[in-house]
Design a protein around this motif. Structure first.
Motif, PDB file in Angstrom:
ATOM      1  N   ASP A   1       0.821  -1.213   0.000  1.00  0.00           N
ATOM      2  CA  ASP A   1       0.000   0.000   0.000  1.00  0.00           C
ATOM      3  C   ASP A   1       0.855   1.263   0.000  1.00  0.00           C
ATOM      4  N   GLU A   2       1.886   1.297   0.815  1.00  0.00           N
ATOM      5  CA  GLU A   2       2.764   2.474   0.878  1.00  0.00           C
ATOM      6  C   GLU A   2       3.535   2.659  -0.425  1.00  0.00           C
ATOM      7  N   LEU A   3       3.996   1.571  -1.002  1.00  0.00           N
ATOM      8  CA  LEU A   3       4.702   1.673  -2.288  1.00  0.00           C
ATOM      9  C   LEU A   3       3.776   2.218  -3.367  1.00  0.00           C
ATOM     10  N   ARG A   4       2.548   1.750  -3.396  1.00  0.00           N
ATOM     11  CA  ARG A   4       1.591   2.244  -4.403  1.00  0.00           C
ATOM     12  C   ARG A   4       1.353   3.744  -4.245  1.00  0.00           C
ATOM     13  N   LYS A   5       1.325   4.233  -3.002  1.00  0.00           N
ATOM     14  CA  LYS A   5       1.121   5.663  -2.750  1.00  0.00           C
ATOM     15  C   LYS A   5       2.318   6.506  -3.177  1.00  0.00           C
ATOM     16  N   HIS A   6       3.525   6.035  -2.861  1.00  0.00           N
ATOM     17  CA  HIS A   6       4.725   6.844  -3.033  1.00  0.00           C
ATOM     18  C   HIS A   6       5.499   6.569  -4.318  1.00  0.00           C
ATOM     19  N   THR A   7       5.329   5.394  -4.890  1.00  0.00           N
ATOM     20  CA  THR A   7       6.034   5.034  -6.129  1.00  0.00           C
ATOM     21  C   THR A   7       5.075   4.267  -7.034  1.00  0.00           C
ATOM     22  N   PRO A   8       4.049   4.936  -7.536  1.00  0.00           N
ATOM     23  CA  PRO A   8       3.002   4.219  -8.286  1.00  0.00           C
ATOM     24  C   PRO A   8       3.491   3.536  -9.560  1.00  0.00           C
ATOM     25  N   ASP A   9       4.620   3.951 -10.097  1.00  0.00           N
ATOM     26  CA  ASP A   9       5.118   3.328 -11.328  1.00  0.00           C
ATOM     27  C   ASP A   9       6.080   2.176 -11.068  1.00  0.00           C
ATOM     28  N   THR A  10       6.426   1.942  -9.810  1.00  0.00           N
ATOM     29  CA  THR A  10       7.334   0.850  -9.465  1.00  0.00           C
ATOM     30  C   THR A  10       6.560  -0.464  -9.473  1.00  0.00           C
ATOM     31  N   THR A  11       7.087  -1.473 -10.166  1.00  0.00           N
ATOM     32  CA  THR A  11       6.460  -2.794 -10.096  1.00  0.00           C
ATOM     33  C   THR A  11       6.893  -3.465  -8.795  1.00  0.00           C
ATOM     34  N   ILE A  12       5.956  -4.168  -8.197  1.00  0.00           N
ATOM     35  CA  ILE A  12       6.175  -4.762  -6.882  1.00  0.00           C
ATOM     36  C   ILE A  12       6.121  -6.278  -6.980  1.00  0.00           C
ATOM     37  N   GLU A  13       7.214  -6.899  -6.552  1.00  0.00           N
ATOM     38  CA  GLU A  13       7.279  -8.354  -6.444  1.00  0.00           C
ATOM     39  C   GLU A  13       7.414  -8.681  -4.967  1.00  0.00           C
ATOM     40  N   ILE A  14       6.629  -9.623  -4.518  1.00  0.00           N
ATOM     41  CA  ILE A  14       6.769 -10.078  -3.143  1.00  0.00           C
ATOM     42  C   ILE A  14       7.228 -11.525  -3.148  1.00  0.00           C
ATOM     43  N   LEU A  15       8.118 -11.837  -2.233  1.00  0.00           N
ATOM     44  CA  LEU A  15       8.642 -13.194  -2.057  1.00  0.00           C
ATOM     45  C   LEU A  15       8.234 -13.621  -0.653  1.00  0.00           C
ATOM     46  N   THR A  16       7.263 -14.520  -0.586  1.00  0.00           N
ATOM     47  CA  THR A  16       6.636 -14.825   0.696  1.00  0.00           C
ATOM     48  C   THR A  16       7.042 -16.186   1.259  1.00  0.00           C
ATOM     49  N   PRO A  17       6.815 -16.345   2.569  1.00  0.00           N
ATOM     50  CA  PRO A  17       6.884 -17.683   3.142  1.00  0.00           C
ATOM     51  C   PRO A  17       5.654 -18.480   2.715  1.00  0.00           C
ATOM     52  N   ASP A  18       5.513 -19.693   3.215  1.00  0.00           N
ATOM     53  CA  ASP A  18       4.423 -20.558   2.741  1.00  0.00           C
ATOM     54  C   ASP A  18       3.095 -20.377   3.486  1.00  0.00           C
ATOM     55  N   PHE A  19       3.070 -19.604   4.558  1.00  0.00           N
ATOM     56  CA  PHE A  19       1.846 -19.372   5.340  1.00  0.00           C
ATOM     57  C   PHE A  19       1.177 -20.682   5.762  1.00  0.00           C
ATOM     58  N   ARG A  20       2.002 -21.704   5.958  1.00  0.00           N
ATOM     59  CA  ARG A  20       1.485 -22.998   6.393  1.00  0.00           C
ATOM     60  C   ARG A  20       0.892 -22.862   7.795  1.00  0.00           C
TER      61      ARG A  20
END
Length: 166
Positions: free
Chosen positions: A58-77
């Protein structure tokens, strides 16, 4: 020693409430076109840390709307389905979760993880939002057989994973 852990207890530090804004500010100052957001496993938290991913997006979208966002997550098991759903709904451009290795090596390489759980996690991302790119990676040279790597690649394709890193 883990930079994200309390040295005395060995437990992860509390969530930093300033991290989302600080990350977005840094990305804006650096003029980043693409950013990858990851975390240590936060099995200590009821949501596995998913809310922090959402806040950073959410903060990235507000402050850097043209930046593509990739998230690398854990498995949320062993976390509620909402942990994954809220991240997907936040709209990252790329949802990355690494399978890391072939199923036969999970007991030694990823003893706390489950191959089919991780594969299904990525499949669920696509089901929830088909326009979010999905990505996963594996390491090779750990004793896997060529046909096992081919099978992982087939499994990824069947799960709708868009990008593979080896």
């Amino acid at each position: 020693a883990c930079a994200f852990c309390n040295i005395k207890t060995g437990m992860p530090n509390p969530i930093d409430p300033f991290e989302p804004r600080n990350t977005a500010t840094a990305a804006a100052k650096l003029g980043l076109e693409h950013i990858v957001i990851t975390s240590v496993d936060r099995d200590d938290l009821p949501d596995g840390g998913s809310n922090q991913f959402v806040r950073v997006i959410d903060e990235l979208r507000k402050h850097t709307p043209d930046t593509t966002i990739e998230i690398l997550t854990p498995d949320f098991r062993n976390k509620p389905n909402s942990a994954l759903e809220c991240i997907v709904d936040a709209g990252p451009d790329v949802f990355n979760h690494n399978l890391e290795t072939v199923p036969s090596l999970y007991p030694t390489i990823r003893p706390g993880a489950r191959y089919y759980h991780s594969l299904r996690l990525l499949e669920r991302v696509k089901e929830r939002n088909p326009i979010v790119f999905t990505k996963s990676g594996i390491m090779v040279g750990l004793g896997e057989k060529r046909l096992e790597v081919h099978q992982v690649m087939d499994d990824m394709r069947s799960a709708g994973i868009d990008f593979l890193t080896i």
